[in-house]
Design a protein around this motif. Structure first.
Motif, PDB file in Angstrom:
ATOM      1  N   ASN A  93      32.178  77.774  31.585  1.00  0.00           N
ATOM      2  CA  ASN A  93      33.319  77.926  30.677  1.00  0.00           C
ATOM      3  C   ASN A  93      34.653  77.798  31.411  1.00  0.00           C
ATOM      4  N   GLU A  94      34.675  76.953  32.440  1.00  0.00           N
ATOM      5  CA  GLU A  94      35.878  76.701  33.217  1.00  0.00           C
ATOM      6  C   GLU A  94      36.230  75.212  33.182  1.00  0.00           C
ATOM      7  N   VAL A  95      37.518  74.939  33.328  1.00  0.00           N
ATOM      8  CA  VAL A  95      38.007  73.576  33.528  1.00  0.00           C
ATOM      9  C   VAL A  95      38.322  73.416  35.008  1.00  0.00           C
ATOM     10  N   PHE A  96      37.790  72.382  35.623  1.00  0.00           N
ATOM     11  CA  PHE A  96      38.045  72.099  37.031  1.00  0.00           C
ATOM     12  C   PHE A  96      38.957  70.885  37.147  1.00  0.00           C
ATOM     13  N   MET A  97      39.920  70.982  38.056  1.00  0.00           N
ATOM     14  CA  MET A  97      40.862  69.894  38.290  1.00  0.00           C
ATOM     15  C   MET A  97      40.659  69.357  39.704  1.00  0.00           C
ATOM     16  N   TYR A  98      40.428  68.047  39.788  1.00  0.00           N
ATOM     17  CA  TYR A  98      40.252  67.390  41.080  1.00  0.00           C
ATOM     18  C   TYR A  98      41.387  66.387  41.293  1.00  0.00           C
ATOM     19  N   HIS A  99      41.712  66.161  42.547  1.00  0.00           N
ATOM     20  CA  HIS A  99      42.603  65.068  42.937  1.00  0.00           C
ATOM     21  C   HIS A  99      41.741  64.014  43.610  1.00  0.00           C
ATOM     22  N   GLN A 100      42.042  62.750  43.359  1.00  0.00           N
ATOM     23  CA  GLN A 100      41.200  61.677  43.875  1.00  0.00           C
ATOM     24  C   GLN A 100      41.014  61.721  45.395  1.00  0.00           C
TER      25      GLN A 100
END
Length: 211
Positions: A114-121
């Motif tokens: 139930n989490e949103v994960f943010m990645y950078h390329q």
């Protein structure tokens, strides 16, 4: 993942291999970059060498010495010139569609925690993660813009050293979660902005903003 040119769809331009389980999402991240998500709990960034991806002249480019050749034997380099340039790990995804969205160099992915994960390329580990808090729980509202009636989520920065720990925690949480536990089900960026809309399996919708 199979990449096709619709002008000649008899055979794929490239078959991009690397995921250990089913591929659930594919998103363009630029003219010559693709992001794929899989139920092996990873994302992969695919890059076209020498501009062989989508361009003003179409997807792919035939070798000048085989311009009349058929698809499959007329494309430069192995697998049509595509290669995996980054593998992203940290979120948990083994059985559900958890959402995938791209915006510039950023990749947003849902998780069965139930989490949103943010990645950078440029980074294999997540840069941010946001827990979608239950309705009526306004704790941890940092970095979140809540819509009408929406609850806030808790945003947490994840450094390089904490990436491995985040991945292990996410995997452990997913393996022990009950079947009815909520998971992120859909994500969508507002065009050319830092606003991300997230929904989960319980019917909640959150409007998130990177700050």
């Amino acid at each position: 993942m199979h990449l096709f040119d619709l002008r000649s769809p008899r055979a794929p331009l490239a078959v991009l291999k690397g995921h250990g389980k089913a591929v659930s999402y594919v998103r363009w991240s630029g003219p010559d970059t693709l992001v794929t998500a899989s139920t092996d709990s990873t994302l992969r960034l695919w890059t076209a060498s020498g501009g062989h991806g989508s361009s003003d002249s179409g997807v792919g480019r035939q070798h000048p010495h085989n311009a009349a050749g058929g698809v499959g034997n007329g494309w430069e380099c192995e697998e049509g010139g595509w290669h995996c340039s980054q593998v992203f790990k940290g979120h948990a995804n083994s059985k559900h569609f958890v959402g995938l969205a791209t915006q510039g160099p950023f990749i947003a992915c849902g998780s069965e925690t139930n989490e949103v994960f943010m990645y950078h390329q440029g980074l294999a580990q997540p840069s941010l993660k946001c827990l979608l808090a239950p309705w009526g729980d306004a704790s941890g509202s940092t970095g979140v813009v809540g819509g009408a009636g929406a609850a806030a989520g808790a945003v947490e920065e994840v450094g390089a050293e904490g990436g491995a720990a985040a991945a292990a925690a996410a995997a452990a949480a997913a393996s022990t979660a009950a079947v009815k536990s909520p998971f992120v089900s859909a994500l969508c960026w507002k065009k050319d902005s830092d606003v991300l809309v997230a929904a989960n399996s319980k019917g909640g919708v959150w409007v998130l903003s990177m700050q």
